[in-house]
Write a protein that holds these residues in place. Structure first.
Motif, PDB file in Angstrom:
ATOM      1  N   MET A   1     -12.871  12.628  -3.175  1.00  0.00           N
ATOM      2  CA  MET A   1     -11.433  12.628  -2.948  1.00  0.00           C
ATOM      3  C   MET A   1     -11.160  12.937  -1.476  1.00  0.00           C
ATOM      4  N   ILE A   2     -10.236  12.218  -0.923  1.00  0.00           N
ATOM      5  CA  ILE A   2      -9.865  12.401   0.478  1.00  0.00           C
ATOM      6  C   ILE A   2      -8.949  13.616   0.606  1.00  0.00           C
ATOM      7  N   THR A   3      -9.150  14.374   1.659  1.00  0.00           N
ATOM      8  CA  THR A   3      -8.325  15.562   1.878  1.00  0.00           C
ATOM      9  C   THR A   3      -6.916  15.160   2.324  1.00  0.00           C
ATOM     10  N   LEU A   4      -5.993  16.080   2.207  1.00  0.00           N
ATOM     11  CA  LEU A   4      -4.624  15.837   2.647  1.00  0.00           C
ATOM     12  C   LEU A   4      -4.591  15.515   4.139  1.00  0.00           C
ATOM     13  N   ASP A   5      -5.388  16.214   4.931  1.00  0.00           N
ATOM     14  CA  ASP A   5      -5.442  15.917   6.367  1.00  0.00           C
ATOM     15  C   ASP A   5      -5.927  14.489   6.615  1.00  0.00           C
ATOM     16  N   GLY A   6      -6.904  14.034   5.834  1.00  0.00           N
ATOM     17  CA  GLY A   6      -7.400  12.668   5.963  1.00  0.00           C
ATOM     18  C   GLY A   6      -6.351  11.641   5.593  1.00  0.00           C
ATOM     19  N   VAL A   7      -5.585  11.937   4.557  1.00  0.00           N
ATOM     20  CA  VAL A   7      -4.509  11.037   4.135  1.00  0.00           C
ATOM     21  C   VAL A   7      -3.421  10.988   5.202  1.00  0.00           C
ATOM     22  N   ARG A   8      -3.070  12.132   5.744  1.00  0.00           N
ATOM     23  CA  ARG A   8      -2.049  12.162   6.803  1.00  0.00           C
ATOM     24  C   ARG A   8      -2.503  11.375   8.034  1.00  0.00           C
ATOM     25  N   ALA A   9      -3.768  11.485   8.393  1.00  0.00           N
ATOM     26  CA  ALA A   9      -4.296  10.736   9.538  1.00  0.00           C
ATOM     27  C   ALA A   9      -4.258   9.233   9.256  1.00  0.00           C
ATOM     28  N   ALA A  10      -4.626   8.832   8.048  1.00  0.00           N
ATOM     29  CA  ALA A  10      -4.577   7.415   7.677  1.00  0.00           C
ATOM     30  C   ALA A  10      -3.138   6.911   7.702  1.00  0.00           C
ATOM     31  N   LYS A  11      -2.216   7.705   7.186  1.00  0.00           N
ATOM     32  CA  LYS A  11      -0.797   7.310   7.192  1.00  0.00           C
ATOM     33  C   LYS A  11      -0.290   7.147   8.619  1.00  0.00           C
ATOM     34  N   ARG A  12      -0.663   8.048   9.489  1.00  0.00           N
ATOM     35  CA  ARG A  12      -0.234   7.979  10.896  1.00  0.00           C
ATOM     36  C   ARG A  12      -0.760   6.703  11.558  1.00  0.00           C
ATOM     37  N   ASP A  13      -2.032   6.374  11.298  1.00  0.00           N
ATOM     38  CA  ASP A  13      -2.619   5.174  11.886  1.00  0.00           C
ATOM     39  C   ASP A  13      -2.011   3.901  11.299  1.00  0.00           C
ATOM     40  N   LEU A  14      -1.748   3.903  10.006  1.00  0.00           N
ATOM     41  CA  LEU A  14      -1.114   2.745   9.385  1.00  0.00           C
ATOM     42  C   LEU A  14       0.307   2.574   9.909  1.00  0.00           C
ATOM     43  N   ALA A  15       1.018   3.681  10.088  1.00  0.00           N
ATOM     44  CA  ALA A  15       2.370   3.617  10.644  1.00  0.00           C
ATOM     45  C   ALA A  15       2.356   3.004  12.040  1.00  0.00           C
ATOM     46  N   ALA A  16       1.365   3.340  12.834  1.00  0.00           N
ATOM     47  CA  ALA A  16       1.250   2.752  14.171  1.00  0.00           C
ATOM     48  C   ALA A  16       1.001   1.250  14.072  1.00  0.00           C
ATOM     49  N   ASP A  17       0.160   0.831  13.115  1.00  0.00           N
ATOM     50  CA  ASP A  17      -0.117  -0.590  12.923  1.00  0.00           C
ATOM     51  C   ASP A  17       1.122  -1.357  12.476  1.00  0.00           C
ATOM     52  N   LEU A  18       2.002  -0.712  11.720  1.00  0.00           N
ATOM     53  CA  LEU A  18       3.185  -1.376  11.155  1.00  0.00           C
ATOM     54  C   LEU A  18       4.456  -1.126  11.949  1.00  0.00           C
ATOM     55  N   SER A  19       4.361  -0.448  13.065  1.00  0.00           N
ATOM     56  CA  SER A  19       5.553  -0.008  13.791  1.00  0.00           C
ATOM     57  C   SER A  19       6.446  -1.152  14.273  1.00  0.00           C
ATOM     58  N   ASP A  20       5.895  -2.338  14.477  1.00  0.00           N
ATOM     59  CA  ASP A  20       6.708  -3.468  14.939  1.00  0.00           C
ATOM     60  C   ASP A  20       7.214  -4.350  13.800  1.00  0.00           C
ATOM     61  N   ASP A  21       6.943  -3.982  12.571  1.00  0.00           N
ATOM     62  CA  ASP A  21       7.354  -4.794  11.432  1.00  0.00           C
ATOM     63  C   ASP A  21       8.724  -4.322  10.937  1.00  0.00           C
ATOM     64  N   PRO A  22       9.779  -5.130  11.100  1.00  0.00           N
ATOM     65  CA  PRO A  22      11.126  -4.692  10.720  1.00  0.00           C
ATOM     66  C   PRO A  22      11.318  -4.538   9.211  1.00  0.00           C
ATOM     67  N   ARG A  23      10.406  -5.069   8.418  1.00  0.00           N
ATOM     68  CA  ARG A  23      10.520  -4.941   6.956  1.00  0.00           C
ATOM     69  C   ARG A  23      10.150  -3.544   6.470  1.00  0.00           C
ATOM     70  N   VAL A  24       9.373  -2.819   7.267  1.00  0.00           N
ATOM     71  CA  VAL A  24       8.904  -1.484   6.876  1.00  0.00           C
ATOM     72  C   VAL A  24       9.924  -0.448   7.326  1.00  0.00           C
ATOM     73  N   ARG A  25      10.412   0.333   6.375  1.00  0.00           N
ATOM     74  CA  ARG A  25      11.404   1.371   6.687  1.00  0.00           C
ATOM     75  C   ARG A  25      10.739   2.691   7.052  1.00  0.00           C
ATOM     76  N   TYR A  26       9.784   3.122   6.244  1.00  0.00           N
ATOM     77  CA  TYR A  26       9.074   4.372   6.528  1.00  0.00           C
ATOM     78  C   TYR A  26       7.857   4.475   5.628  1.00  0.00           C
ATOM     79  N   ILE A  38      -0.661   6.336  -0.018  1.00  0.00           N
ATOM     80  CA  ILE A  38       0.282   6.121   1.077  1.00  0.00           C
ATOM     81  C   ILE A  38       1.390   5.238   0.526  1.00  0.00           C
ATOM     82  N   MET A  39       2.611   5.734   0.579  1.00  0.00           N
ATOM     83  CA  MET A  39       3.772   4.984   0.124  1.00  0.00           C
ATOM     84  C   MET A  39       4.369   4.254   1.326  1.00  0.00           C
ATOM     85  N   VAL A  40       4.500   2.934   1.200  1.00  0.00           N
ATOM     86  CA  VAL A  40       5.108   2.127   2.249  1.00  0.00           C
ATOM     87  C   VAL A  40       6.443   1.627   1.704  1.00  0.00           C
TER      88      VAL A  40
END
Length: 73
Positions: A1-26, A38-40
């Motif tokens: 199982m991935i730790t909460l810190d690992g999930v937060r890091a993955a979410k942060r990196d995915l958010a950076a990858d999706l930052s230019d996509d206007p369809r993604v709200r948060y 990770i909820m998109v």
């Protein structure tokens, strides 16, 4: 199982990858059973970015922004 810190890091990196996509709200971290996900949140469920089922080992779940409810605790 991935730790909460690992999930937060993955979410942060995915958010950076999706930052230019206007369809993604948060993005957020949620639970599915005993596992983190990770909820998109997108503007409309029919207009969603092409996402993998997992990102860095963390499952991704896409929800419509109006269906997403933040919880504290």
């Amino acid at each position: 199982m991935i730790t909460l810190d690992g999930v937060r890091a993955a979410k942060r990196d995915l958010a950076a990858d999706l930052s230019d996509d206007p369809r993604v709200r948060y993005l957020g971290v949620g639970f599915e059973g005993d596992d983190y996900v990770i909820m998109v949140a997108v503007a409309e469920s029919g207009d969603r970015p092409d996402l993998p089922e997992e990102f860095r080992g963390v499952p991704i779940r896409v929800v419509e922004a109006s269906d997403f409810t933040a919880q504290t605790g």
